[in-house]
Design an enzyme around this catalytic site. Sequence first.
Site, mmCIF file in Angstrom:
data_model
loop_
_atom_site.group_PDB
_atom_site.id
_atom_site.type_symbol
_atom_site.label_atom_id
_atom_site.label_comp_id
_atom_site.label_asym_id
_atom_site.label_seq_id
_atom_site.Cartn_x
_atom_site.Cartn_y
_atom_site.Cartn_z
ATOM 1 N N GLY A 1 -19.603 -1.776 -14.841
ATOM 2 C CA GLY A 1 -21.015 -1.606 -14.537
ATOM 3 C C GLY A 1 -21.587 -2.682 -13.632
ATOM 4 N N ASP B 1 -9.350 -7.043 -14.479
ATOM 5 C CA ASP B 1 -9.548 -8.258 -13.675
ATOM 6 C C ASP B 1 -10.076 -9.371 -14.573
ATOM 7 O OD1 ASP B 1 -9.429 -9.839 -11.401
ATOM 8 O OD2 ASP B 1 -11.329 -9.111 -10.570
ATOM 9 N N HIS C 1 -11.423 -16.405 -4.261
ATOM 10 C CA HIS C 1 -10.111 -16.982 -3.943
ATOM 11 C C HIS C 1 -10.290 -18.190 -3.035
ATOM 12 C CE1 HIS C 1 -7.183 -13.738 -5.286
ATOM 13 N NE2 HIS C 1 -8.384 -13.218 -5.567
#
Length: 381
Positions: free
Chosen positions: A248, A273, A142
Amino acid sequence: MVKALIQATLLTPEGFKDGQSVLIDDGIIIGICEDADRPKDIPIECDLNGLRLLPGFIDLQVNGGGGVLFNDNPSVATIKQIGAAHRKFGTTGFLPTLISDDLEVMAAAIKAVDDAIAQGVPGVLGIHLEGPFLNQDKRGVHDASKFGRIGEAEIDLLSSLTHGKTLVTLAPEMTTPEIIAALSQRGVIIAAGHTQASYEQTLSAMEAGLTGFTHLFNAMKPLESRNPGIIAAALEDDRAWCGIIADGHHVHPAMLRLALRAKTREQIFLVTDAMPSVGAADKAFSLGEMDITVANGKCVTDDGTLAGSDLDMISAVRNAHELLDVSLEQAVRMASHIPAQFLGLDGKLGSIRNGQQADFIILDENFEISASWIKGRPNSA
């Protein structure tokens, strides 16, 4: 007009049942019965020939897909492209997710989602605003220059969506319980993420109305023996609902297995995501000024920082089943019924039962999605 899906191996709340027919009318499930008991005058929409019929997946963290990022062009067209890309992987309900950005971009994203829902764009359930009210020490990818504090104007903006659900990810330590309560009272669902919050700060935020935890373990203060922090609060408290990225790469499977043992009330759900690479031929993309490379399902910056994921929902379900030692039925629930519960939509979405919206997916012999329905409308995958 009533139509039927027949010869389904149906995932019901009680488990898989063979030889089932599902009757739908005007986008709603109106009946489930044995094939032998199906009224023969009802037209057949699809004969599954024994394939599995599952509830459609619900993904609450979708940054992009099909080669586009929501931040780059927060519009109805972008939402359509993202939704179409993810539908191929079983997602029939999603929250377009805006990564930390300027307030003007946030306003445009909220308007785009409002317009998309009003226009009937398939699968759009609301919006997820991930930031910009985060802790820069846990910023991940971000842009910290976008970060700020929540005041009255920001409360008005965050609660301005008129259609669907609003999920806001914030760092509890960067605001106050009073502001969290004000947002909650306006119907905003609040999650903690990108945070250094202490155990005590997290509990105070939950008392004020915080209920969610965004990509548990990632971009959070780690567990310590004498300083348990936010993760301990999330795993211990029955009010907490936790999203996990089961690719993973983000979290070791052992940590996720431990989380599942701790959250015995089934309050852990799958998210992707996902970034623009999902469903795109060209996997590389840009995030602001950063070039992101994708290899082996992993999205990273030049310095190796994870930048979202290249995960899709059917892969997340497979991973949960294979890596986290949960049944296929439970893995599907983590991608459907449980996120619907978190949003308060489990009376409408997330399972196959009478009165629910007709959102289905067919799982073929190769564990791939071969077709989907949203509100009873089919689409080949």
